[in-house]
Structure formats: structure tokens, C-alpha cells
Scaffold this motif. Structure first.
Motif, PDB file in Angstrom:
ATOM      1  N   UNK A   1       0.772  -1.160   0.016  1.00 57.68           N
ATOM      2  CA  UNK A   1      -0.030   0.030   0.038  1.00 57.68           C
ATOM      3  C   UNK A   1       0.895   1.211   0.094  1.00 57.68           C
ATOM      4  N   UNK A   2       2.248   1.116   0.176  1.00 59.22           N
ATOM      5  CA  UNK A   2       2.865   2.223   0.342  1.00 59.22           C
ATOM      6  C   UNK A   2       3.884   2.249  -0.918  1.00 59.22           C
ATOM      7  N   UNK A   3       3.836   1.471  -1.974  1.00 62.96           N
ATOM      8  CA  UNK A   3       4.711   1.311  -3.230  1.00 62.96           C
ATOM      9  C   UNK A   3       4.423   2.540  -3.927  1.00 62.96           C
ATOM     10  N   UNK A   4       3.373   3.194  -4.249  1.00 61.52           N
ATOM     11  CA  UNK A   4       3.042   4.471  -4.985  1.00 61.52           C
ATOM     12  C   UNK A   4       2.569   5.583  -4.107  1.00 61.52           C
ATOM     13  N   UNK A   5       2.935   6.652  -3.997  1.00 62.16           N
ATOM     14  CA  UNK A   5       1.965   7.690  -3.275  1.00 62.16           C
ATOM     15  C   UNK A   5       1.103   8.311  -4.109  1.00 62.16           C
ATOM     16  N   UNK A   6       0.000   7.756  -4.038  1.00 60.24           N
ATOM     17  CA  UNK A   6      -1.203   8.205  -4.915  1.00 60.24           C
ATOM     18  C   UNK A   6      -1.827   9.630  -4.248  1.00 60.24           C
ATOM     19  N   UNK A   7      -2.365  10.509  -5.132  1.00 61.21           N
ATOM     20  CA  UNK A   7      -2.939  11.667  -4.065  1.00 61.21           C
ATOM     21  C   UNK A   7      -4.080  11.236  -3.266  1.00 61.21           C
ATOM     22  N   UNK A   8      -4.311  11.961  -2.259  1.00 60.02           N
ATOM     23  CA  UNK A   8      -5.402  11.797  -1.281  1.00 60.02           C
ATOM     24  C   UNK A   8      -6.516  13.091  -1.574  1.00 60.02           C
ATOM     25  N   UNK A   9      -7.620  13.015  -2.438  1.00 59.39           N
ATOM     26  CA  UNK A   9      -8.191  14.331  -2.586  1.00 59.39           C
ATOM     27  C   UNK A   9      -9.002  14.826  -1.447  1.00 59.39           C
ATOM     28  N   UNK A  10      -8.809  16.020  -1.157  1.00 63.60           N
ATOM     29  CA  UNK A  10      -9.710  16.607  -0.165  1.00 63.60           C
ATOM     30  C   UNK A  10      -9.340  16.343   1.119  1.00 63.60           C
ATOM     31  N   UNK A  11      -8.063  15.736   1.337  1.00 66.26           N
ATOM     32  CA  UNK A  11      -7.774  15.195   2.633  1.00 66.26           C
ATOM     33  C   UNK A  11      -7.712  16.331   3.712  1.00 66.26           C
ATOM     34  N   UNK A  12      -7.239  17.605   3.378  1.00 62.88           N
ATOM     35  CA  UNK A  12      -7.051  18.505   4.496  1.00 62.88           C
ATOM     36  C   UNK A  12      -8.008  19.766   4.249  1.00 62.88           C
TER      37      UNK A  12
ATOM     38  N   UNK B   1      -5.153   1.875  -0.741  1.00 62.19           N
ATOM     39  CA  UNK B   1      -4.928   2.596   0.593  1.00 62.19           C
ATOM     40  C   UNK B   1      -5.281   3.985   0.489  1.00 62.19           C
ATOM     41  N   UNK B   2      -5.135   4.737  -0.781  1.00 59.58           N
ATOM     42  CA  UNK B   2      -5.485   6.109  -0.731  1.00 59.58           C
ATOM     43  C   UNK B   2      -7.031   6.394  -0.441  1.00 59.58           C
ATOM     44  N   UNK B   3      -7.703   5.483  -1.031  1.00 64.26           N
ATOM     45  CA  UNK B   3      -9.321   5.447  -0.973  1.00 64.26           C
ATOM     46  C   UNK B   3      -9.521   5.264   0.405  1.00 64.26           C
ATOM     47  N   UNK B   4      -8.981   4.245   1.113  1.00 66.95           N
ATOM     48  CA  UNK B   4      -9.544   3.987   2.461  1.00 66.95           C
ATOM     49  C   UNK B   4      -9.113   4.562   3.456  1.00 66.95           C
ATOM     50  N   UNK B   5      -7.692   5.412   3.178  1.00 69.67           N
ATOM     51  CA  UNK B   5      -7.165   6.371   4.280  1.00 69.67           C
ATOM     52  C   UNK B   5      -8.189   7.417   4.446  1.00 69.67           C
ATOM     53  N   UNK B   6      -8.676   8.225   3.243  1.00 68.00           N
ATOM     54  CA  UNK B   6      -9.503   9.302   3.209  1.00 68.00           C
ATOM     55  C   UNK B   6     -10.886   8.821   3.665  1.00 68.00           C
ATOM     56  N   UNK B   7     -11.508   7.827   3.513  1.00 64.97           N
ATOM     57  CA  UNK B   7     -12.728   7.317   4.034  1.00 64.97           C
ATOM     58  C   UNK B   7     -12.654   7.140   5.636  1.00 64.97           C
ATOM     59  N   UNK B   8     -11.825   6.497   5.925  1.00 68.06           N
ATOM     60  CA  UNK B   8     -11.764   6.150   7.532  1.00 68.06           C
ATOM     61  C   UNK B   8     -11.452   7.486   8.242  1.00 68.06           C
ATOM     62  N   UNK B   9     -10.494   8.378   7.506  1.00 62.81           N
ATOM     63  CA  UNK B   9     -10.086   9.711   8.049  1.00 62.81           C
ATOM     64  C   UNK B   9     -11.204  10.684   8.399  1.00 62.81           C
ATOM     65  N   UNK B  10     -12.072  10.693   7.195  1.00 59.20           N
ATOM     66  CA  UNK B  10     -13.281  11.647   7.163  1.00 59.20           C
ATOM     67  C   UNK B  10     -14.346  10.907   8.282  1.00 59.20           C
TER      68      UNK B  10
END
Ligand code: KG4
Ligand code: ZN
Length: 345
Positions: free
Chosen positions: A198-209, A249-258
Motif C-alpha cells: 500500500x506504500x509502493x506508490x504515493x497516490x494523491x488523497x483528494x480533499x484530505x485536509x 490505501x489512498x481510498x480507505x485512508x480518506x474514507x476512514x479519516x473523514x
């Protein structure tokens, strides 16, 4: 009412490609049968509305009969009929709504036209009991991604945020296509990701902050496509499992964070995740991890109840009966864009 005194509700779901029939007594699931036309759509890379409607028409009677047989019931045992009235594909919804009206009228029982999205929330009660009031719900499916404050799933659902472009499931399906995986892509990405990093490529996380409870997945989807294209253009092989895992990882990171931000902002300690993407193994694991750290209780239905099914419609119908909600008239339409705040029509 309790136990054997509780009403038996037949639920009919036809908003997309699944003809789902569920039967519940109160919060007890008696039968959940599904006929899917997905195989007929797979070669088109998406659900073809006309094909889905025709398949619902053919599957309706046998699927209802098989649900009754599985529950060991007769038509005369049914106390109420609930049906998805929207949102979804107009022609597909119409088949379910017409069938539900016919069953309700023929059996002389009340009809409840319900919201598909609220049903994704209500279904968890079949597995984990009454939903705490209020709860926060993260609803992630092929057509919707929303954060909801749910004071009472039968009476009051408040929208806190939603996607401004693609739904989470839609992003999974589109990225799967880029990677040459079959439709619907979510389960295939889930599987491929288990073999990748999940850390192989740093894909963008839209609307993260951005401080809102909204989502955006279209930039992420484009970033994955560009990354894969660049590798291919350079004549390099594409590490499919790593791309799948990093995208996921990018999708679930944003979903769970919000989702946890929503809990904190509203002082709510119960989070429910529902909809097809809630079947995702990494989403379930990361949500559990972050809920544990934040002291939030997490409820996620088993994967078979996350994707579209009839049990969820029966579950919401049962909730409406218990709440004394006014039944629908036989004139109700199929409303393809029914808003999430309208629980039943
Ligand atoms: O709720 P659902 O069955 O239908 C809608 O109401 O849209 O959700 C279908 C979506 C599809 O986009 C599918 O790819 C996604 O749920 N999905 C998953 C998984 N299983 C289904 N996405 C990620 N991981 C999964 N395991
Ligand atoms: Zn759904």
C-alpha cells in the motif's frame, strides 16, 4: 411486538443488477435470495440498464418463491411488502416497484417504498441488533459515497458530506479497468492488493485536509491511469498488485479519516459502514484500527449484506412498520434520484 409476534416483511431490491428478495421478522433474517445479471453485463464493462430490467422481470417470481421456500413461509404469512423506490436505474427500479405493488395489493398488506441508501444502513441491525441513536454512517457503494448522521434510520437521516465527483466503488471499478481486471473491479482490486504494498506508490488523497466531510476520487483515478500509462510508454512492466494496493490505501485512508472526523465533530461514538465497498477487507481493517484508537465502536455487516440485497430493504421496511410510519400508496413512482434524506415515500 417481539419474537414471533413481530411482523414478517418481504423486501424487494432491483435498483441495479441484483434481483434481491429478503424476508425478515423484526430484526431476524429469515431468507435472503439473490439473482444477479452481472454475467450479462461484464463484457460491456458496466451495467446495461435495459438488460438489467429484463433480467429483473424474468427473475422476480422465481426469486420471491425461492425466498419463501427458504424461510418455510407461504404468501399468506407476509404482513408487509417493502421495495426500493430509489435511487437507482429507472427501468430496473420500475420492475421492483411494480412487482411490490402487485404483491401488496394481492395479499392485502401495506406497501413501503424505501430509500436504497437508508436500507444499506438499516441492514446492519439484522446482524448487530438495534442501531445506537445517533450513529454516524459511512455509505460507500458503486453510485454513492456519503457521510451521514443517523439519529433514527426510520425517521431522520442527515447528510454531512458526499463525493463531489466519482463514488468510491466507481473509482474501484475504473481503476480495475485500467489494470485489466474484470468488472465489477472492487473485489478483484481487494484480492490483488493483498499481494502488493500500500506504500509502493504515493497516490494523491483528494480533499484530505480541506476541512469538509466531502470526498473526491476522480483525481486519484486519473493519477493511477497516468502512472500506469507512463510505465507502459517507457516499456516497463506494471506492478499490478502494488498499484492496486496503493490505490486502495489512498481510498480507505480518506474514507476512514473523514468518518472519524465526522464522529468527533458530532460527538458520536458509533460508526457504521455500509454499501458494496464496505466489503473491502482493507477498509474493514483500517476502520477497526482507527476506531479502536479513537474509542469509537465500529459496526460493519458481513460482506454479503454490504453489497445489494433484498434483506436490507426488508430490514428498513420492518423498521418503518415498528416506527408506525405511514404506508406508501399504490401510486408511488420509482424515483431514480431519490435524495438520501427521504427515507420512504
Ligand atoms: O452497494 P453495491 O452492491 O451497489 C450499489 O448500490 O452501487 O456496490 C457495488 C460497488 C461496486 O463498485 C463494487 O466494485 C464495489 O461495490 N465493491 C467493492 C468490493 N466489493 C464490492 N469495492 C472494494 N472492495 C470490495 N471487496
Ligand atoms: Zn447499493
Amino acid at each position: 411486538m417481539s419474537g414471533a409476534d413481530e411482523p414478517i416483511v418481504l423486501g424487494i431490491e432491483t435498483s441495479c443488477d441484483e434481483t434481491g428478495i429478503g424476508i425478515v421478522r423484526g430484526h431476524t433474517l429469515l431468507a435472503d435470495t439473490i439473482a444477479s445479471s452481472m454475467e450479462e453485463h461484464a463484457r460491456f464493462g458496466g451495467v446495461v440498464p435495459e438488460v438489467a430490467s429484463r433480467a429483473h422481470l424474468e427473475a422476480m417470481t422465481p426469486t420471491v418463491e425461492s425466498a419463501l421456500a427458504k424461510a418455510g413461509l407461504r404468501f399468506s404469512d407476509i404482513d408487509a411488502v417493502a421495495v426500493t423506490a430509489g435511487p437507482g436505474l429507472a427501468g430496473a427500479l420500475l420492475v421492483g416497484v411494480a412487482a411490490a405493488k402487485a404483491y401488496a395489493m394481492g395479499l392485502g398488506v401495506p406497501l413501503y417504498g424505501v430509500n436504497h441508501l437508508a436500507a444499506h444502513v438499516a441492514v446492519d441491525q439484522l446482524e448487530h441488533g438495534p442501531l445506537p441513536k445517533p450513529a454516524i454512517a459511512l455509505l460507500v457503494s458503486g453510485g454513492h459515497s456519503s457521510l451521514l448522521l443517523v439519529p433514527d434510520v426510520a425517521r431522520d437521516v442527515v447528510s454531512l458530506g458526499s463525493t463531489v465527483d466519482d463514488a468510491a466503488g466507481e473509482a474501484f471499478d475504473k481503476v480495475a479497468r485500467v489494470l485489466g481486471l474484470p468488472f465489477p473491479g472492487g473485489p478483484h482490486i481487494d484480492r490483488a492488493a493483498r499481494e502488493g504494498s500500500g506504500t509502493a506508490v504515493a497516490f494523491p488523497r483528494g480533499k484530505y485536509d480541506d476541512g469538509t466531510l466531502d470526498f473526491s476520487f476522480s483525481g486519484l483515478k486519473t493519477a493511477v491511469a497516468r502512472w500506469v500509462e507512463a510505465r507502459a510508454a517507457a516499456g516497463e512492466s506494471v506492478p499490478m498488485n502494488d498499484v492496486a494496493a496503493s490505490f486502495q490505501e489512498a481510498v480507505v485512508d480518506v474514507l476512514t479519516r473523514k468518518a472519524l472526523q465526522a464522529c468527533a465533530r458530532h460527538g458520536v461514538e458509533d460508526l457504521l459502514i455500509g454499501g458494496g465497498v464496505a466489503a473491502n477487507s482493507r477498509l474493514r481493517a483500517l476502520a477497526q484500527e482507527r476506531c479502536d484508537a479513537a474509542g469509537v465502536r465500529l459496526r460493519v455487516p458481513r460482506p454479503g449484506l454490504c453489497t445489494d440485497n433484498g434483506a436490507m430493504v426488508a430490514a428498513l421496511g420492518s423498521e418503518l412498520v415498528a416506527a408506525g410510519a405511514e404506508p406508501s400508496t399504490l401510486e408511488i413512482p420509482a424515483d431514480s434520484s431519490l435524495p438520501i434524506t427521504t427515507i420512504h415515500i
